[in-house]
Design an enzyme around this catalytic site. Sequence first.
Site, PDB file in Angstrom:
ATOM      1  CG  ASP A  29      -2.184   0.859   1.177  1.00 28.98           C
ATOM      2  OD1 ASP A  29      -3.275   0.445   1.090  1.00 28.98           O
ATOM      3  OD2 ASP A  29      -1.681   1.941   1.050  1.00 28.98           O
ATOM      4  CG  HIS A  99      -8.615  -3.292  -2.251  1.00 28.94           C
ATOM      5  ND1 HIS A  99      -9.483  -2.399  -2.937  1.00 28.94           N
ATOM      6  CD2 HIS A  99      -8.454  -2.454  -0.899  1.00 28.94           C
ATOM      7  CE1 HIS A  99     -10.147  -1.318  -2.141  1.00 28.94           C
ATOM      8  NE2 HIS A  99      -9.244  -1.371  -0.964  1.00 28.94           N
TER       9      HIS A  99
HETATM   10  P1  AMP Z   1      -9.705   1.387   0.537  1.00 33.52           P
HETATM   11  O1  AMP Z   1      -9.834   2.828   1.079  1.00 33.52           O
HETATM   12  O2  AMP Z   1      -9.933   0.328   1.374  1.00 33.52           O
HETATM   13  O3  AMP Z   1     -10.355   1.512  -0.745  1.00 33.52           O
HETATM   14  O4  AMP Z   1      -8.115   0.951   0.357  1.00 33.52           O
HETATM   15  C1  AMP Z   1      -7.352   1.555  -0.676  1.00 33.52           C
HETATM   16  C2  AMP Z   1      -6.104   1.519  -0.472  1.00 33.52           C
HETATM   17  O5  AMP Z   1      -5.220   1.858  -1.806  1.00 33.52           O
HETATM   18  C3  AMP Z   1      -5.663   2.714   0.324  1.00 33.52           C
HETATM   19  O6  AMP Z   1      -5.048   2.279   1.569  1.00 33.52           O
HETATM   20  C4  AMP Z   1      -4.422   3.464  -0.392  1.00 33.52           C
HETATM   21  O7  AMP Z   1      -3.434   3.715   0.321  1.00 33.52           O
HETATM   22  C5  AMP Z   1      -4.307   2.323  -1.543  1.00 33.52           C
HETATM   23  N1  AMP Z   1      -3.711   2.935  -2.587  1.00 33.52           N
HETATM   24  C6  AMP Z   1      -4.188   4.226  -3.652  1.00 33.52           C
HETATM   25  N2  AMP Z   1      -3.369   4.135  -4.609  1.00 33.52           N
HETATM   26  C7  AMP Z   1      -2.277   3.131  -4.694  1.00 33.52           C
HETATM   27  C8  AMP Z   1      -1.424   2.920  -5.362  1.00 33.52           C
HETATM   28  N3  AMP Z   1      -0.955   3.474  -6.561  1.00 33.52           N
HETATM   29  N4  AMP Z   1      -0.414   1.670  -4.835  1.00 33.52           N
HETATM   30  C9  AMP Z   1      -0.711   1.231  -3.935  1.00 33.52           C
HETATM   31  N5  AMP Z   1      -1.680   1.364  -3.050  1.00 33.52           N
HETATM   32  C10 AMP Z   1      -2.602   2.349  -3.668  1.00 33.52           C
END
Ligand code: AMP
Length: 113
Positions: A29, A99
């Site tokens: 993440d 995810h």
């Molecule tokens: P959620 O809020 O449960 O939808 O989780 C989405 C997650 O994706 C968050 O913890 C973000 O920090 C993570 N995230 C967003 N963009 C990216 C990226 N490009 N690479 C890795 N993680 C990401």
Amino acid sequence: MDCLFCKIINGDIPAEIVYQDDDLLGFKDVNPQAPTHILFIPKIHIATVNDLTAETIALVGKLYLAAKEVAADKGFAEQGYRLVMNCNEGAGQTVFHIHLHMLAGRTFHWPPG
Ligand code: AMP
Ligand code: ZN
């Protein structure tokens, strides 16, 4: 399709990949909420848990299997770790490709915020 995680699967956006098999990808993440914070995703686009069907539900079991294997490899099996899937905005979902969050390396509290 304008999906961030599909772009990571396609290689259009870089990610620190820590797990990969025919069906899934696991990557770090970018905004970690614990010393170890890995996201496990299916390689097919499913927007939310609400969109799971009898045909796709086995992927969720595979997400858990991959997460527990990586957690064990990293030495977190005994001390524990947290697995979370947020469904829709009200639960904090911000990326609409399902995810499984695997968080480890600190103490977690309940109830979550
Ligand atoms: P959620 O809020 O449960 O939808 O989780 C989405 C997650 O994706 C968050 O913890 C973000 O920090 C993570 N995230 C967003 N963009 C990216 C990226 N490009 N690479 C890795 N993680 C990401
Ligand atoms: Zn997607």
